[in-house]
Scaffold this motif. Structure first.
Motif, PDB file in Angstrom:
ATOM      1  N   MET A  74     -12.890  15.706  69.516  1.00 11.43           N
ATOM      2  CA  MET A  74     -12.749  17.182  69.155  1.00 11.43           C
ATOM      3  C   MET A  74     -13.805  17.912  69.499  1.00 11.43           C
ATOM      4  SD  MET A  74     -10.272  17.974  66.903  1.00 11.43           S
ATOM      5  CE  MET A  74      -9.753  16.107  65.969  1.00 11.43           C
ATOM      6  N   SER A  75     -13.278  19.074  70.754  1.00 10.66           N
ATOM      7  CA  SER A  75     -14.104  19.935  70.778  1.00 10.66           C
ATOM      8  C   SER A  75     -14.277  21.224  69.016  1.00 10.66           C
ATOM      9  CB  SER A  75     -13.931  20.743  71.871  1.00 10.66           C
ATOM     10  OG  SER A  75     -12.682  21.353  71.311  1.00 10.66           O
ATOM     11  N   THR A  76     -15.267  21.758  69.514  1.00  7.79           N
ATOM     12  CA  THR A  76     -15.635  22.646  68.269  1.00  7.79           C
ATOM     13  C   THR A  76     -14.513  23.807  68.067  1.00  7.79           C
ATOM     14  OG1 THR A  76     -17.660  22.555  68.606  1.00  7.79           O
ATOM     15  CG2 THR A  76     -16.735  24.502  67.460  1.00  7.79           C
ATOM     16  N   ASP A  77     -14.321  24.557  69.116  1.00  9.21           N
ATOM     17  CA  ASP A  77     -13.068  25.241  69.739  1.00  9.21           C
ATOM     18  C   ASP A  77     -11.259  24.774  68.976  1.00  9.21           C
ATOM     19  OD1 ASP A  77     -14.414  26.999  70.805  1.00  9.21           O
ATOM     20  OD2 ASP A  77     -14.285  26.325  72.581  1.00  9.21           O
ATOM     21  N   VAL A  78     -11.243  22.821  69.215  1.00  8.68           N
ATOM     22  CA  VAL A  78     -10.412  22.671  68.441  1.00  8.68           C
ATOM     23  C   VAL A  78      -9.754  22.606  67.045  1.00  8.68           C
ATOM     24  CG1 VAL A  78      -8.585  20.444  68.431  1.00  8.68           C
ATOM     25  CG2 VAL A  78      -9.320  21.447  70.342  1.00  8.68           C
ATOM     26  N   THR A  79     -11.194  21.854  66.446  1.00  6.59           N
ATOM     27  CA  THR A  79     -11.603  21.672  65.606  1.00  6.59           C
ATOM     28  C   THR A  79     -11.441  23.416  64.256  1.00  6.59           C
ATOM     29  OG1 THR A  79     -13.317  20.439  65.424  1.00  6.59           O
ATOM     30  CG2 THR A  79     -12.993  20.838  63.398  1.00  6.59           C
ATOM     31  N   VAL A  80     -11.974  24.241  64.797  1.00  5.00           N
ATOM     32  CA  VAL A  80     -11.554  25.234  64.134  1.00  5.00           C
ATOM     33  C   VAL A  80     -10.469  25.762  64.378  1.00  5.00           C
ATOM     34  CG1 VAL A  80     -12.421  27.983  64.426  1.00  5.00           C
ATOM     35  CG2 VAL A  80     -14.006  26.299  64.626  1.00  5.00           C
ATOM     36  N   ILE A  81      -9.391  26.000  65.139  1.00  3.95           N
ATOM     37  CA  ILE A  81      -8.041  26.363  65.492  1.00  3.95           C
ATOM     38  C   ILE A  81      -7.172  25.277  64.062  1.00  3.95           C
ATOM     39  CG2 ILE A  81      -6.238  26.282  66.842  1.00  3.95           C
ATOM     40  CD1 ILE A  81      -8.216  26.682  69.243  1.00  3.95           C
ATOM     41  N   LEU A  82      -7.877  24.169  63.977  1.00  2.84           N
ATOM     42  CA  LEU A  82      -7.206  23.294  63.528  1.00  2.84           C
ATOM     43  C   LEU A  82      -7.648  23.609  62.538  1.00  2.84           C
ATOM     44  CD1 LEU A  82      -7.025  19.692  65.333  1.00  2.84           C
ATOM     45  CD2 LEU A  82      -5.025  21.377  64.513  1.00  2.84           C
ATOM     46  N   LEU A  83      -8.713  24.485  61.436  1.00  6.54           N
ATOM     47  CA  LEU A  83      -9.009  24.454  60.253  1.00  6.54           C
ATOM     48  C   LEU A  83      -8.077  25.253  60.237  1.00  6.54           C
ATOM     49  CD1 LEU A  83     -12.435  23.772  59.784  1.00  6.54           C
ATOM     50  CD2 LEU A  83     -10.417  22.698  58.488  1.00  6.54           C
ATOM     51  N   LEU A  84      -8.361  26.802  60.777  1.00  2.99           N
ATOM     52  CA  LEU A  84      -7.525  27.865  61.023  1.00  2.99           C
ATOM     53  C   LEU A  84      -5.952  27.937  60.183  1.00  2.99           C
ATOM     54  CD1 LEU A  84      -9.730  30.597  62.963  1.00  2.99           C
ATOM     55  CD2 LEU A  84      -9.581  30.641  60.654  1.00  2.99           C
ATOM     56  N   ALA A  85      -5.029  26.774  61.055  1.00  3.51           N
ATOM     57  CA  ALA A  85      -3.877  26.792  61.228  1.00  3.51           C
ATOM     58  C   ALA A  85      -3.902  26.379  59.897  1.00  3.51           C
ATOM     59  CB  ALA A  85      -3.282  25.860  61.815  1.00  3.51           C
ATOM     60  N   LEU A  86      -4.400  25.433  59.339  1.00  4.39           N
ATOM     61  CA  LEU A  86      -4.771  24.724  58.255  1.00  4.39           C
ATOM     62  C   LEU A  86      -4.693  25.717  57.158  1.00  4.39           C
ATOM     63  CD1 LEU A  86      -4.430  22.257  55.506  1.00  4.39           C
ATOM     64  CD2 LEU A  86      -6.640  21.649  56.163  1.00  4.39           C
ATOM     65  N   ALA A  87      -5.541  26.915  56.903  1.00  5.82           N
ATOM     66  CA  ALA A  87      -5.489  27.878  55.827  1.00  5.82           C
ATOM     67  C   ALA A  87      -4.770  28.768  56.086  1.00  5.82           C
ATOM     68  CB  ALA A  87      -6.731  28.690  56.574  1.00  5.82           C
ATOM     69  N   GLY A  88      -4.153  28.993  57.337  1.00  2.00           N
ATOM     70  CA  GLY A  88      -2.765  29.734  57.202  1.00  2.00           C
ATOM     71  C   GLY A  88      -1.879  28.578  56.437  1.00  2.00           C
ATOM     72  N   PHE A  89      -1.355  27.541  56.753  1.00  2.00           N
ATOM     73  CA  PHE A  89      -0.337  27.218  55.938  1.00  2.00           C
ATOM     74  C   PHE A  89      -0.779  26.961  54.607  1.00  2.00           C
ATOM     75  CE2 PHE A  89       1.306  22.484  54.520  1.00  2.00           C
ATOM     76  CZ  PHE A  89       3.184  22.885  54.962  1.00  2.00           C
ATOM     77  N   LEU A  90      -1.331  27.120  53.921  1.00  4.31           N
ATOM     78  CA  LEU A  90      -1.615  26.689  52.589  1.00  4.31           C
ATOM     79  C   LEU A  90      -1.812  28.321  51.821  1.00  4.31           C
ATOM     80  CD1 LEU A  90      -4.760  24.507  52.877  1.00  4.31           C
ATOM     81  CD2 LEU A  90      -3.297  24.325  52.005  1.00  4.31           C
ATOM     82  N   ILE A  91      -2.009  29.269  52.728  1.00  5.40           N
ATOM     83  CA  ILE A  91      -1.855  30.895  52.447  1.00  5.40           C
ATOM     84  C   ILE A  91      -0.144  31.221  52.227  1.00  5.40           C
ATOM     85  CG2 ILE A  91      -1.712  32.977  52.520  1.00  5.40           C
ATOM     86  CD1 ILE A  91      -4.163  32.147  51.715  1.00  5.40           C
TER      87      ILE A  91
END
Length: 52
Positions: free
Chosen positions: A1-18
């Motif tokens: 998994m590339s770095t960009d995909v990981t960053v996007i998934l973590l930001l999506a997780l953060a948004g879901f948690l917010i």
């Protein structure tokens, strides 16, 4: 998994948690605070993963 995909998934997780923290604020404050802390950690992880 590339770095960009990981960053996007973590930001999506953060948004879901917010969103979860916001929706549970009136019913369960301790859970809401825990979700907000997890969201901050996910966002910080995304930022750190993107830079390093």
């Amino acid at each position: 998994m590339s770095t960009d995909v990981t960053v996007i998934l973590l930001l999506a997780l953060a948004g879901f948690l917010i969103g979860g923290a916001y929706s549970t604020w009136k019913t369960s404050r301790p859970l809401s605070i825990a979700l907000a802390v997890c969201a901050v950690l996910a966002a910080a992880g995304a930022i750190a993963w993107g830079f390093f």
